[in-house]
Write a protein that holds these residues in place. Structure first.
Motif: not given
Length: 335
Positions: A195-203
């Protein structure tokens, strides 16, 4: 001060479908339930991170012989991602290392659907540094905590389906069905990069493993509040982990020979996995009554044992079902 007498262990056979709580390791959860059940022999069916909740089948007695089945099975998860931030660990436990603006031109319904589609199917994943994989006898997360980066080979995994459950602001909820060995944290990171925005797992919540789901799962809190009889009543059959495999039922004489490890001739097509039953020792007059003998595979008309129950385990299943019999009738006999 007098300590209460230690309760004796019991030979239990079956599976507890635990809904693991947040913050508890899989082994800690296993040991707590094992003490509650007073079980002699117990094992879990694959690590679920402390920050993850959900389905954790716990095996007791004869069921431990089939824990590998659940380890190898496809899994299902509900994952919650936060877009716009990447962390050192790929999840909410790590420090934020980059923040990017989540704009409508980058993140929208079409781009989310496209990114999920591109990650569906067979893909190569590089295991995260914050994982329990071993390198020279030490877990990768130990090196990571020391600031040491170890080169990791990618591994091929299969994402059977990635479905968007909801999307609100910077949070996306996904239902994921995948093969064993898939890292959902890595999937979150990969999706963020798509998506070009980065992400991480929160749940993260495991909702299925092979043929079993959260339906019928019990929380640790609920187990602790139950009587021993109520806990025993929750034990699923030993073969629950094999429930999506075809079954083969043998005659008494063939079953006895199968229990010795001998191959048996069957008029069936080749199959990689089957569950095998014999007549119920306590109810020989009931043609529909059966008891699990083990697992096998079929090749070239032969039923080839994979994992076998011992005669004592077979008798234990009979006694535990309430069908007491003074002499087990299903004893191994030579061919």
């Amino acid at each position: 001060m007098n300590r209460p007498a230690r309760q004796p262990r019991r030979a239990l056979h079956g599976v507890i479908l635990l809904d693991k709580p947040l913050g508890l390791s899989s082994n800690d959860a296993l040991q707590k339930v094992r003490r509650l059940m007073r079980a002699e022999k117990a094992g879990h069916t694959g690590t679920l991170d402390p920050l993850a909740t959900g389905l954790l089948p716990l095996c007791f007695g004869a069921a431990t012989k089939f824990s590998q089945v659940s380890l190898d099975a496809d899994k299902a998860y509900r994952a919650t991602l936060r877009l716009g931030q990447t962390t050192t660990t790929g999840d909410a436990e790590g420090e934020v290392i980059e923040t990017r603006e989540v704009t409508a031109d980058k993140v929208n319904q079409a781009s989310l659907v496209q990114a999920c589609a591109e990650l569906t199917g067979e893909i190569d994943q590089v295991p995260p540094m914050y994982s329990a994989l071993k390198h020279e006898g030490r877990a990768l997360y130990e090196y990571a905590r020391e600031g040491v980066e170890i080169e990791r080979a990618s591994r091929r995994v299969t994402l059977h389906a990635i479905d968007i459950v909801s999307w609100q602001g910077n949070e996306v909820v996904l239902d994921v069905r995948c093969s064993k060995g898939t890292y959902i944290r890595t999937l979150a990171q990969d999706l963020g990069e798509k998506l070009g925005v980065g992400a991480h797992l929160i749940g993260l919540r495991r909702t299925g493993s092979g043929g079993v789901t959260l339906q019928g799962a019990v929380t640790l809190e609920a187990l602790q509040a139950m009587t021993e009889a109520e806990r025993d009543a929750l034990l699923a059959p030993v073969d629950v982990l094999l429930s999506d495999w075809p079954e083969v039922t043998l005659s008494e004489s063939e079953a006895a020979r199968f229990l010795t490890g001998l191959r048996r001739r069957v008029k069936l097509a080749d199959l990689p996995h089957v569950r095998v039953y014999g007549p119920h020792p306590a109810r020989p007059q009931d043609a529909g009554a059966k008891v699990l003998l083990g697992s096998a595979h079929i090749k070239a008309g032969e039923l080839i044992p994979t994992r076998l129950l011992s005669p004592d385990e077979v008798q234990g299943l009979v006694l535990q079902s309430g069908e007491a019999s003074t002499e087990p009738k299903l004893q191994p006999t030579p061919a």
